[in-house]
Design a protein around this motif. Structure first.
Motif, PDB file in Angstrom:
ATOM      1  N   LEU A  30      38.985  25.657 -21.578  1.00  0.00           N
ATOM      2  CA  LEU A  30      37.853  24.923 -20.995  1.00  0.00           C
ATOM      3  C   LEU A  30      37.288  25.643 -19.780  1.00  0.00           C
ATOM      4  N   ASN A  31      38.174  26.153 -18.930  1.00  0.00           N
ATOM      5  CA  ASN A  31      37.709  26.888 -17.749  1.00  0.00           C
ATOM      6  C   ASN A  31      36.953  28.160 -18.141  1.00  0.00           C
ATOM      7  N   GLU A  32      37.425  28.844 -19.179  1.00  0.00           N
ATOM      8  CA  GLU A  32      36.741  30.048 -19.652  1.00  0.00           C
ATOM      9  C   GLU A  32      35.344  29.693 -20.177  1.00  0.00           C
ATOM     10  N   LYS A  33      35.258  28.596 -20.920  1.00  0.00           N
ATOM     11  CA  LYS A  33      33.959  28.180 -21.453  1.00  0.00           C
ATOM     12  C   LYS A  33      33.013  27.752 -20.334  1.00  0.00           C
ATOM     13  N   LYS A  34      33.537  27.058 -19.323  1.00  0.00           N
ATOM     14  CA  LYS A  34      32.720  26.665 -18.177  1.00  0.00           C
ATOM     15  C   LYS A  34      32.194  27.893 -17.451  1.00  0.00           C
ATOM     16  N   ALA A  35      33.029  28.906 -17.304  1.00  0.00           N
ATOM     17  CA  ALA A  35      32.609  30.147 -16.637  1.00  0.00           C
ATOM     18  C   ALA A  35      31.504  30.838 -17.434  1.00  0.00           C
ATOM     19  N   ILE A  36      31.631  30.842 -18.764  1.00  0.00           N
ATOM     20  CA  ILE A  36      30.595  31.455 -19.611  1.00  0.00           C
ATOM     21  C   ILE A  36      29.286  30.695 -19.477  1.00  0.00           C
ATOM     22  N   VAL A  37      29.361  29.358 -19.485  1.00  0.00           N
ATOM     23  CA  VAL A  37      28.151  28.535 -19.338  1.00  0.00           C
ATOM     24  C   VAL A  37      27.500  28.796 -17.977  1.00  0.00           C
ATOM     25  N   GLU A  38      28.307  28.887 -16.924  1.00  0.00           N
ATOM     26  CA  GLU A  38      27.764  29.160 -15.588  1.00  0.00           C
ATOM     27  C   GLU A  38      27.088  30.526 -15.549  1.00  0.00           C
ATOM     28  N   GLN A  39      27.706  31.515 -16.175  1.00  0.00           N
ATOM     29  CA  GLN A  39      27.132  32.858 -16.219  1.00  0.00           C
ATOM     30  C   GLN A  39      25.821  32.860 -17.014  1.00  0.00           C
ATOM     31  N   LEU A  40      25.807  32.191 -18.160  1.00  0.00           N
ATOM     32  CA  LEU A  40      24.581  32.103 -18.960  1.00  0.00           C
ATOM     33  C   LEU A  40      23.478  31.358 -18.197  1.00  0.00           C
ATOM     34  N   THR A  41      23.846  30.307 -17.493  1.00  0.00           N
ATOM     35  CA  THR A  41      22.877  29.545 -16.700  1.00  0.00           C
ATOM     36  C   THR A  41      22.266  30.432 -15.631  1.00  0.00           C
ATOM     37  N   GLU A  42      23.087  31.193 -14.935  1.00  0.00           N
ATOM     38  CA  GLU A  42      22.599  32.104 -13.889  1.00  0.00           C
ATOM     39  C   GLU A  42      21.695  33.180 -14.492  1.00  0.00           C
ATOM     40  N   THR A  43      22.089  33.706 -15.643  1.00  0.00           N
ATOM     41  CA  THR A  43      21.274  34.720 -16.325  1.00  0.00           C
ATOM     42  C   THR A  43      19.907  34.156 -16.681  1.00  0.00           C
ATOM     43  N   LEU A  44      19.875  32.955 -17.211  1.00  0.00           N
ATOM     44  CA  LEU A  44      18.609  32.324 -17.584  1.00  0.00           C
ATOM     45  C   LEU A  44      17.746  32.002 -16.366  1.00  0.00           C
ATOM     46  N   LYS A  45      18.370  31.604 -15.255  1.00  0.00           N
ATOM     47  CA  LYS A  45      17.625  31.292 -14.039  1.00  0.00           C
ATOM     48  C   LYS A  45      16.950  32.529 -13.460  1.00  0.00           C
ATOM     49  N   THR A  46      17.639  33.666 -13.493  1.00  0.00           N
ATOM     50  CA  THR A  46      17.123  34.879 -12.867  1.00  0.00           C
ATOM     51  C   THR A  46      16.281  35.739 -13.812  1.00  0.00           C
ATOM     52  N   ALA A  47      16.266  35.408 -15.096  1.00  0.00           N
ATOM     53  CA  ALA A  47      15.521  36.217 -16.069  1.00  0.00           C
ATOM     54  C   ALA A  47      14.027  35.949 -15.959  1.00  0.00           C
TER      55      ALA A  47
ATOM     56  N   VAL B 284      25.420  28.310 -25.132  1.00  0.00           N
ATOM     57  CA  VAL B 284      24.059  28.600 -24.672  1.00  0.00           C
ATOM     58  C   VAL B 284      23.231  27.316 -24.613  1.00  0.00           C
ATOM     59  N   ARG B 285      23.550  26.329 -25.447  1.00  0.00           N
ATOM     60  CA  ARG B 285      22.853  25.037 -25.399  1.00  0.00           C
ATOM     61  C   ARG B 285      23.088  24.373 -24.032  1.00  0.00           C
ATOM     62  N   PHE B 286      24.330  24.401 -23.547  1.00  0.00           N
ATOM     63  CA  PHE B 286      24.616  23.831 -22.223  1.00  0.00           C
ATOM     64  C   PHE B 286      23.828  24.569 -21.145  1.00  0.00           C
ATOM     65  N   ALA B 287      23.797  25.901 -21.215  1.00  0.00           N
ATOM     66  CA  ALA B 287      23.083  26.695 -20.213  1.00  0.00           C
ATOM     67  C   ALA B 287      21.581  26.429 -20.265  1.00  0.00           C
ATOM     68  N   ILE B 288      21.037  26.341 -21.468  1.00  0.00           N
ATOM     69  CA  ILE B 288      19.603  26.081 -21.628  1.00  0.00           C
ATOM     70  C   ILE B 288      19.241  24.707 -21.087  1.00  0.00           C
ATOM     71  N   ASN B 289      20.092  23.731 -21.327  1.00  0.00           N
ATOM     72  CA  ASN B 289      19.851  22.393 -20.787  1.00  0.00           C
ATOM     73  C   ASN B 289      19.965  22.386 -19.271  1.00  0.00           C
ATOM     74  N   ASN B 290      20.844  23.224 -18.719  1.00  0.00           N
ATOM     75  CA  ASN B 290      20.998  23.312 -17.262  1.00  0.00           C
ATOM     76  C   ASN B 290      19.736  23.833 -16.585  1.00  0.00           C
ATOM     77  N   VAL B 291      18.975  24.684 -17.271  1.00  0.00           N
ATOM     78  CA  VAL B 291      17.758  25.247 -16.667  1.00  0.00           C
ATOM     79  C   VAL B 291      16.491  24.532 -17.135  1.00  0.00           C
TER      80      VAL B 291
END
Length: 196
Positions: free
Chosen positions: A7-24, A62-69
């Motif tokens: 779960l922690n690994e998946k949360k870290a991936i979602v956080e990284q994807l969210t940051e990538t999407l925010k800065t892209a 990526v769905r979680f990250a996309i929803n975050n942004v």
């Protein structure tokens, strides 16, 4: 139920994807099926050289990250195989390169969706943007347009300097002869005070 480490690994991936999407500045989601290792290697090399981040992503993460942004409109395309190409610097690069490979590979490599500056854009706009030249080419074209008048002026000044200021063309010669007598009449009057 997955353990805490997963779960922690998946949360870290979602956080990284969210940051990538925010800065892209822009990006595309791609459906890839059955592309060869050689094709994938060539694609990744070209994307890397253009400063585009490319990765295969899990739809749920990526769905979680996309929803975050706030780009929930992309939820509908998150099925099957998905990869993502994003750029921070050149907003056209991911679309241009992915579109090029999509044309080459046909049904095995298709653009699912695109986004720019945090907003989802229609596939027609992705295709239109993909046809624009690269940032370097556009800058070169703008610079060429800006320098064109200066280049023309430099050519004219160089031609005048090479001619010693004398007219060469036959059309200019009669105009120069007509103005020459007036210049000669004025010259003695100007020289007289200088000799005294």
């Amino acid at each position: 139920m997955p353990n805490a480490k997963v779960l922690n690994e998946k949360k870290a991936i979602v956080e990284q994807l969210t940051e990538t999407l925010k800065t892209a500045s822009s990006g595309v989601l791609v459906d890839y099926k059955g592309i060869t290792v050689e094709e994938d290697t060539a694609l990744r090399r070209e994307l890397r050289e253009s400063g585009v981040e490319y990765s295969v992503v899990k739809n749920t993460l990526v769905r979680f990250a996309i929803n975050n942004v706030g780009m929930q409109e992309l939820d509908g395309v998150l099925n099957g195989t998905t990869s993502m190409a994003v750029s921070k610097d050149d907003p056209i690069a991911p679309m241009r390169i992915i579109n090029k490979y999509s044309k080459q590979m046909g049904d095995r490599f298709n653009i699912k969706a695109g986004f720019m500056d945090g907003k989802v854009i229609p596939l027609e706009d992705v295709a239109a943007l993909a046809e624009l030249p690269s940032k370097e080419v556009l800058l070169g074209q703008v610079l060429g347009m800006m320098l064109s008048p200066l280049t023309s002026l430099a050519i004219v000044i160089k031609a005048i300097a090479e001619k010693g200021g004398e007219p060469i063309s036959a059309e200019e010669a009669p105009a120069a002869e007509e103005s020459a007598p007036a210049a000669e009449e004025a010259a003695p009057a100007e020289e007289a005070p200088a000799t005294e």
